[in-house]
Design an enzyme around this catalytic site. Structure first.
Site, PDB file in Angstrom:
ATOM      1  CG  ASP A 123      -3.502   6.276   6.350  1.00 20.83           C
ATOM      2  OD1 ASP A 123      -1.920   5.523   6.586  1.00 20.83           O
ATOM      3  OD2 ASP A 123      -3.473   5.597   5.360  1.00 20.83           O
TER       4      ASP A 123
ATOM      5  CB  SER B  87      -0.674   0.312   1.252  1.00 19.85           C
ATOM      6  OG  SER B  87      -0.273  -0.183   2.291  1.00 19.85           O
TER       7      SER B  87
ATOM      8  CG  HIS C   4      -0.587   4.140   4.138  1.00 20.65           C
ATOM      9  ND1 HIS C   4      -1.674   3.926   4.823  1.00 20.65           N
ATOM     10  CD2 HIS C   4      -0.152   2.760   3.405  1.00 20.65           C
ATOM     11  CE1 HIS C   4      -1.374   2.370   4.274  1.00 20.65           C
ATOM     12  NE2 HIS C   4      -0.481   1.660   4.069  1.00 20.65           N
TER      13      HIS C   4
END
Length: 374
Positions: free
Chosen positions: A338, A48, A341
């Site tokens: 977040d 991600s 990340h």
């Protein structure tokens, strides 16, 4: 936020922190220099941290195709796990090429693949099982299959000699390892890996699997391969929120577990360079770069290092950013977007250090130097 440097100290296992002068030089490098592309293409495999939207096309809860993700990309959520650009987007700018499109997007075909493709998938790991708690994802093994599909298409679009030269000059970036810890080894309620393996043995398992695919890239004809290590995961809001350590401290036990993997990956790079004539494998010291930012936030313009800009609960990291949640307004002052990340601002620093940095950031050469090797 008034950060307490003594409390925030990140233990980085012997890595040398960058001097303030080097920090200043890196931050003053231009965002984009107009000119000829430095590489013909960039192929991206990973999780991600570098997903450009592949998971939008999978049955998974690991998605970022909703606001406030993309709030700083003209309020356009694309599937990137960021308020704006990812490490890869910013590295592509420095390479003066378009950011590679996601493999799973049906429009990623024809001439659109000529300058590279992004195969990264949120929740993906080196091990196939890692991240299964999120649902569908392309693991490292599946991403390699997807890469070979693209290369087969590209082979038909140029002469054999041009194809060989194209592959040799293209850049491959692999960003893996985080989910093998966060969504595997550090989740004993769902995975038994921490029972079956001591930390050094688990790291060796990951490295052996990784090495096999890194050698496969060489056999496919790719010659420039950049491999960032794992960041200090004990410092991300998700891990701070577990309550193992005070909320203003990193979880040292988690960071210590990662040491064997990162050290082993750097050693693996040496081994691969010795046995792969004509190739250059480069280790990206993400652990040290993030550690430097967390230990010296003011030098980079940050004021908040221990909680997410968008999230809920302790450290805004117990529940990650939710649809239509209102994020912090001063996003460029936060290291973390977040629970997991970095912000676009932090990603920009990481990209510059990978591109311009000394051997303590990118070993044995930086990405800019990689592009000059033939």
């Amino acid at each position: 936020m008034n950060t307490n440097r003594k409390k925030m100290k990140v233990h980085i296992g012997g890595y040398v922190l960058i001097l303030a002068l080097t920090v200043s030089v890196i931050l003053q490098q231009p965002e984009l220099v107009t000119g000829q592309a430095r590489v013909p293409a960039m192929f991206v495999l990973g999780d991600s941290l570098v997903d450009a939207g592949n998971n939008n096309f999978l049955q998974t809860v690991a998605r970022a195709n909703f606001l406030p993700y993309g709030i700083d990309m003209n309020y356009q959520p694309t599937g990137r796990f960021s308020n704006g650009l990812t490490f890869i987007d910013l590295l592509a700018r420095l390479l003066e090429i378009p950011s590679p499109p996601p493999f799973a997007d049906p429009t990623t075909s024809g001439n659109r693949i000529l300058q590279g493709v992004n195969y990264a998938s949120a929740a993906a790991g080196i091990l196939d099982v890692s991240g299964y708690n999120y649902g569908g994802r392309f693991s490292l093994n599946q991403q390699m299959v997807n890469l070979e599909t693209t290369l087969s298409q590209l082979r038909t679009m140029m002469s054999p000699q041009n194809f060989t030269d194209y592959l040799a000059r293209s850049l491959v970036v692999l960003v893996f390892g985080s989910n093998d810890y966060i969504n595997n080894y550090l989740m004993p309620n769902l995975y038994d890996s921490s029972i079956r393996f001591r930390p050094p043995d688990f790291a060796n398992l990951l490295l052996s699997q990784y090495a096999r695919q890194l050698l496969t890239l060489y056999s496919l004809g790719l010659r420039k391969i950049f491999i960032p290590g794992v960041a200090p995961l004990g410092c991300i809001p998700n891990q701070r929120a577990r309550g193992i350590s005070p909320p203003d401290r990193c979880v040292d036990s988690v960071n210590q577990i990662l040491g064997t993997f990162n050290q082993g990956l750097k050693s693996l790079v040496d081994q691969l360079n010795q046995r792969s004539p004509g190739a250059i494998y480069v280790y990206g010291n993400t652990y040290s770069a993030i550690g430097d930012i967390l230990n010296n936030p003011a030098a980079y313009g940050f004021s908040v290092v221990d909680r997410a800009c968008c999230g809920i609960g302790r450290n805004q990291g117990q529940i990650t950013c939710l649809p239509l949640q209102t994020p912090c307004p001063n996003r460029n002052q936060y290291v973390f977007w977040d629970a997991f990340h970095p912000t676009q601002t932090a990603n920009s620093i990481l990209a510059r250090r990978a591109f311009y940095g000394p051997p303590s950031d990118a070993y044995p050469v930086n990405v800019q130097q990689m592009t000059l090797l033939h």
